[in-house]
Design a protein around this motif. Structure first.
Motif, PDB file in Angstrom:
ATOM      1  N   TRP A 294       0.816  -1.200   0.000  1.00  0.00           N
ATOM      2  CA  TRP A 294       0.000   0.000   0.000  1.00  0.00           C
ATOM      3  C   TRP A 294       0.861   1.266   0.000  1.00  0.00           C
ATOM      4  O   TRP A 294       0.579   2.227  -0.710  1.00  0.00           O
ATOM      5  N   GLN A 295       1.910   1.269   0.792  1.00  0.00           N
ATOM      6  CA  GLN A 295       2.799   2.429   0.840  1.00  0.00           C
ATOM      7  C   GLN A 295       3.423   2.696  -0.535  1.00  0.00           C
ATOM      8  O   GLN A 295       3.483   3.851  -0.990  1.00  0.00           O
ATOM      9  N   ASN A 296       3.883   1.657  -1.187  1.00  0.00           N
ATOM     10  CA  ASN A 296       4.487   1.828  -2.509  1.00  0.00           C
ATOM     11  C   ASN A 296       3.472   2.321  -3.533  1.00  0.00           C
ATOM     12  O   ASN A 296       3.794   3.129  -4.417  1.00  0.00           O
ATOM     13  N   TYR A 297       2.239   1.841  -3.394  1.00  0.00           N
ATOM     14  CA  TYR A 297       1.187   2.237  -4.335  1.00  0.00           C
ATOM     15  C   TYR A 297       0.864   3.727  -4.213  1.00  0.00           C
ATOM     16  O   TYR A 297       0.789   4.446  -5.225  1.00  0.00           O
ATOM     17  N   ILE A 298       0.678   4.222  -2.994  1.00  0.00           N
ATOM     18  CA  ILE A 298       0.249   5.620  -2.856  1.00  0.00           C
ATOM     19  C   ILE A 298       1.394   6.604  -3.135  1.00  0.00           C
ATOM     20  O   ILE A 298       1.137   7.780  -3.394  1.00  0.00           O
ATOM     21  N   ARG A 299       2.630   6.123  -3.089  1.00  0.00           N
ATOM     22  CA  ARG A 299       3.739   6.994  -3.498  1.00  0.00           C
ATOM     23  C   ARG A 299       3.648   7.336  -4.986  1.00  0.00           C
ATOM     24  O   ARG A 299       4.099   8.396  -5.411  1.00  0.00           O
ATOM     25  N   ARG A 300       3.063   6.437  -5.756  1.00  0.00           N
ATOM     26  CA  ARG A 300       3.016   6.611  -7.211  1.00  0.00           C
ATOM     27  C   ARG A 300       1.731   7.255  -7.697  1.00  0.00           C
ATOM     28  O   ARG A 300       1.571   7.480  -8.905  1.00  0.00           O
ATOM     29  N   CYS A 301       0.801   7.551  -6.785  1.00  0.00           N
ATOM     30  CA  CYS A 301      -0.492   8.100  -7.203  1.00  0.00           C
ATOM     31  C   CYS A 301      -0.332   9.453  -7.896  1.00  0.00           C
ATOM     32  O   CYS A 301       0.474  10.289  -7.482  1.00  0.00           O
ATOM     33  N   ASN A 302      -1.145   9.657  -8.933  1.00  0.00           N
ATOM     34  CA  ASN A 302      -1.162  10.936  -9.655  1.00  0.00           C
ATOM     35  C   ASN A 302      -2.114  11.884  -8.944  1.00  0.00           C
ATOM     36  O   ASN A 302      -3.325  11.697  -8.975  1.00  0.00           O
ATOM     37  N   ARG A 303      -1.581  12.895  -8.297  1.00  0.00           N
ATOM     38  CA  ARG A 303      -2.395  13.819  -7.493  1.00  0.00           C
ATOM     39  C   ARG A 303      -2.662  15.084  -8.306  1.00  0.00           C
ATOM     40  O   ARG A 303      -1.784  15.920  -8.499  1.00  0.00           O
ATOM     41  N   THR A 304      -3.905  15.199  -8.763  1.00  0.00           N
ATOM     42  CA  THR A 304      -4.281  16.274  -9.678  1.00  0.00           C
ATOM     43  C   THR A 304      -4.867  17.490  -8.979  1.00  0.00           C
ATOM     44  O   THR A 304      -5.032  18.539  -9.600  1.00  0.00           O
ATOM     45  N   SER A 305      -5.207  17.358  -7.681  1.00  0.00           N
ATOM     46  CA  SER A 305      -5.796  18.484  -6.935  1.00  0.00           C
ATOM     47  C   SER A 305      -4.823  18.952  -5.862  1.00  0.00           C
ATOM     48  O   SER A 305      -4.140  18.139  -5.243  1.00  0.00           O
ATOM     49  N   LEU A 306      -4.794  20.278  -5.640  1.00  0.00           N
ATOM     50  CA  LEU A 306      -3.951  20.810  -4.574  1.00  0.00           C
ATOM     51  C   LEU A 306      -4.478  20.372  -3.214  1.00  0.00           C
ATOM     52  O   LEU A 306      -3.727  19.917  -2.356  1.00  0.00           O
ATOM     53  N   PHE A 307      -5.804  20.503  -3.019  1.00  0.00           N
ATOM     54  CA  PHE A 307      -6.382  20.086  -1.750  1.00  0.00           C
ATOM     55  C   PHE A 307      -7.803  19.601  -1.922  1.00  0.00           C
ATOM     56  O   PHE A 307      -8.463  19.878  -2.928  1.00  0.00           O
ATOM     57  N   THR A 308      -8.271  18.846  -0.922  1.00  0.00           N
ATOM     58  CA  THR A 308      -9.606  18.255  -0.914  1.00  0.00           C
ATOM     59  C   THR A 308     -10.310  18.615   0.386  1.00  0.00           C
ATOM     60  O   THR A 308      -9.681  18.671   1.446  1.00  0.00           O
ATOM     61  N   PHE A 309     -11.623  18.825   0.280  1.00  0.00           N
ATOM     62  CA  PHE A 309     -12.434  18.998   1.482  1.00  0.00           C
ATOM     63  C   PHE A 309     -13.557  17.973   1.443  1.00  0.00           C
ATOM     64  O   PHE A 309     -14.424  18.009   0.576  1.00  0.00           O
ATOM     65  N   VAL A 310     -13.508  17.026   2.389  1.00  0.00           N
ATOM     66  CA  VAL A 310     -14.570  16.029   2.533  1.00  0.00           C
ATOM     67  C   VAL A 310     -15.430  16.465   3.705  1.00  0.00           C
ATOM     68  O   VAL A 310     -15.016  16.392   4.859  1.00  0.00           O
ATOM     69  N   GLY A 311     -16.619  16.937   3.426  1.00  0.00           N
ATOM     70  CA  GLY A 311     -17.508  17.432   4.471  1.00  0.00           C
ATOM     71  C   GLY A 311     -18.579  18.324   3.888  1.00  0.00           C
ATOM     72  O   GLY A 311     -18.504  18.725   2.719  1.00  0.00           O
ATOM     73  N   GLY A 312     -19.544  18.639   4.719  1.00  0.00           N
ATOM     74  CA  GLY A 312     -20.629  19.507   4.272  1.00  0.00           C
ATOM     75  C   GLY A 312     -20.895  20.610   5.276  1.00  0.00           C
ATOM     76  O   GLY A 312     -20.548  20.484   6.458  1.00  0.00           O
ATOM     77  N   ALA A 313     -21.487  21.689   4.797  1.00  0.00           N
ATOM     78  CA  ALA A 313     -21.832  22.795   5.691  1.00  0.00           C
ATOM     79  C   ALA A 313     -22.997  22.391   6.582  1.00  0.00           C
ATOM     80  O   ALA A 313     -23.873  21.622   6.181  1.00  0.00           O
ATOM     81  N   ARG A 314     -22.985  22.910   7.817  1.00  0.00           N
ATOM     82  CA  ARG A 314     -24.081  22.653   8.746  1.00  0.00           C
ATOM     83  C   ARG A 314     -24.869  23.947   8.905  1.00  0.00           C
ATOM     84  O   ARG A 314     -24.499  24.837   9.667  1.00  0.00           O
ATOM     85  N   GLU A 315     -25.953  24.021   8.177  1.00  0.00           N
ATOM     86  CA  GLU A 315     -26.718  25.268   8.089  1.00  0.00           C
ATOM     87  C   GLU A 315     -27.364  25.657   9.409  1.00  0.00           C
ATOM     88  O   GLU A 315     -27.686  26.828   9.621  1.00  0.00           O
ATOM     89  N   THR A 316     -27.530  24.690  10.322  1.00  0.00           N
ATOM     90  CA  THR A 316     -28.168  25.001  11.601  1.00  0.00           C
ATOM     91  C   THR A 316     -27.207  25.694  12.575  1.00  0.00           C
ATOM     92  O   THR A 316     -27.633  26.180  13.616  1.00  0.00           O
ATOM     93  N   ILE A 317     -25.914  25.720  12.244  1.00  0.00           N
ATOM     94  CA  ILE A 317     -24.912  26.338  13.112  1.00  0.00           C
ATOM     95  C   ILE A 317     -24.523  27.702  12.559  1.00  0.00           C
ATOM     96  O   ILE A 317     -24.093  27.812  11.410  1.00  0.00           O
ATOM     97  N   LYS A 318     -24.653  28.705  13.376  1.00  0.00           N
ATOM     98  CA  LYS A 318     -24.340  30.065  12.947  1.00  0.00           C
ATOM     99  C   LYS A 318     -22.834  30.215  12.725  1.00  0.00           C
ATOM    100  O   LYS A 318     -22.029  29.773  13.529  1.00  0.00           O
TER     101      LYS A 318
END
Length: 488
Positions: A294-318
């Motif tokens: 797994w370590q060897n595999y992810i070293r070779r991954c083609n990373r096309t995005s600078l950054f990622t955000f996994v999540g959603g806004a919580r509209e009920t929180i001010k």
């Protein structure tokens, strides 16, 4: 050639040389030249001392409790495993089923108010096998090491790992520590929501504390060498006993818990008895080679995005901070941010799209979750993506021993207040050179074994230490420090 004792050299005529000891004569001495009489006085004393010493040793062995050493100790060499387990033996309590095994039978509607949790018990708590789902995303040879693991199932995982722990002892008198496999997080999973009284929420914990205090080995140390895994955030167990309407249960305020070492996925930084352990990810390596592949595999991954955000806004929180991150990702990144919206897709159980998002990005944004921590931190690093933190308590003040002590070597910190005041996340991340990003990613990849839990078995990982092994070290370190404090 000289004899051992004395200079007994004779002339040819049988008479002694001048200076030789004079023989003792008498009617009871038929031999005019007895050997003993010819030994010089100084040598006689030495001989008598050696004879008496041997007699003393013989008498000591005869009068010892066992008479003689056990046959095994005479013929069996000391095994490396024996010395390896000195000071590391752990006894696992066999609790009444009501404290753990019964929850498997209640998985349909009594552990979660919204969904069945039966699948989570599969494969010794690792969950359903995900081999088919990750096809084409992970290398073929390690697909069997992936499971859809529930992020709050640590109690079950730790129990099964403890049962297979190489230094587990069945003899409590030889144990260094005692593990209590109480599934307290599962017992309150449903009760944290809904109209349940404080008494109802605390019932299982009260019964558990009453049971453990009746045990011989508890009474010996008043629980100071006992360990328990809390599968949820520490805050779920810290309701003040008299505050019936507050969130959670009061387990950690019960008197019997004052000496127990606690493991949890998010700890209170000011509680010296708590150890924060990584959330379970969906990767559970079977062998050292699984990790290397797994370590060897992810070293070779083609990373096309600078950054990622996994999540959603919580509209009920001010002024929700996640909403600010979402806005920067979608509107101010110029296409350099990839977003996975958890408001539309479940991010709790894990999906292949989450893994693909992290595998394609250099950095991943990690705001706080339900508490200060979230499993996404470990999902992110598992994919070789560099975490970006906004609270120090999300990782730096939590996972000692599991993440590098040099925080800048593997992560980025941007104060949330600066982000609220307009700091561009994109510009901060673009300031990192390709060389520095490569070095940070390598640090993340090297650290992967420290926060994954191997598949429970007695042979699995050999030269590689996983999160469970590090947890044992932290427990024993905490126990010894506490022991010294109690003695002082």
């Amino acid at each position: 050639m000289s004899p051992i004792f004395g200079d007994l050299v004779t002339e040819n005529n049988g008479t002694l040389k001048k200076g030789s000891p004079k023989p003792i004569e008498g009617r009871n001495n038929p031999n005019p030249n007895p050997i003993f009489s010819q030994i010089p006085p100084g040598r006689r004393t030495l001989l008598l001392f050696l004879i008496l010493l041997q007699l003393s040793l013989i008498i000591f062995v005869i009068q010892s409790p066992n008479g003689s050493p056990p046959p095994d100790s005479l013929h069996r060499p000391i095994s490396p495993a024996v010395s390896e387990c000195d000071g590391r033996r752990i006894y696992v309590y066999d609790l009444p089923p009501m404290f753990n095994k019964v929850f498997k039978d209640k998985c349909i509607n009594e552990l979660d108010p919204w969904t069945s949790k039966c699948d989570a018990f599969q494969n010794e708590g690792l969950g359903p096998l995900a081999a088919e789902d990750v096809a084409g995303i992970v290398p073929e040879e390690i697909r069997p090491a992936w499971y859809w693991t529930d992020h709050y199932w640590g109690e079950v995982i730790f129990h099964n790992r403890m049962l297979n722990y190489k230094c587990r002892t069945m003899e409590p008198e030889s144990a260094t520590a005692f593990y209590i496999p109480f599934y307290v997080g599962l017992s309150v999973g449903k009760l944290l929501w809904g109209n349940y009284s404080a008494q109802e929420r605390d019932r299982s914990s009260v019964m558990m504390m009453n049971w453990i205090q009746d045990q011989k080995w508890w009474r010996r140390s008043n629980g100071s060498d006992h360990v328990m895994m809390l599968g949820r955030l520490t805050w779920d167990f810290r309701r003040l006993i008299e505050e019936d309407n507050d969130w959670g249960i009061s387990l950690l305020h019960m008197p019997a818990m004052k000496n127990i070492i606690r493991l949890c996925v998010e700890r209170n930084p000011w509680d010296h008895l708590e150890i924060a352990v990584p959330y379970p990810t969906i990767f559970h390596p079977r062998t050292n080679q699984d990790i290397l592949s797994w370590q060897n595999y992810i070293r070779r991954c083609n990373r096309t995005s600078l950054f990622t955000f996994v999540g959603g806004a919580r509209e009920t929180i001010k002024n929700d901070f996640r909403g600010i991150l979402l806005n920067q990702c979608l509107n101010n990144s110029g296409g350099s941010c990839r977003h996975m919206d958890c408001a539309r897709t479940s991010c709790v159980s894990g999906t292949t799209s989450i893994m693909e998002a992290f595998l394609s990005s250099d950095f991943c944004l990690q705001p706080r979750g339900d508490g200060y921590t979230r499993r996404s931190v470990f999902d992110c690093m598992l994919s070789g993506s560099i975490p970006v933190f906004f609270w120090t308590r999300t990782a730096y003040l939590q996972y000692e021993g599991f993440v590098p002590s040099d925080k800048e070597s593997y992560s980025v910190f941007i104060d949330r207040r600066d982000v609220r005041n307009g700091t561009s996340i994109k510009k901060v991340l673009e300031s990192y050179s390709k060389g520095r990003i490569k070095r940070m990613r390598e640090k993340v990849i090297e650290n992967i074994p420290n926060f994954v839990y191997a598949k429970p078995n007695r042979h699995g990982l050999t030269t590689v230490r996983d999160a469970f092994d590090i947890t044992i070290d932290e427990v024993l370190k905490k126990k010894y420090i506490k022991g010294r404090q109690l003695q002082s």
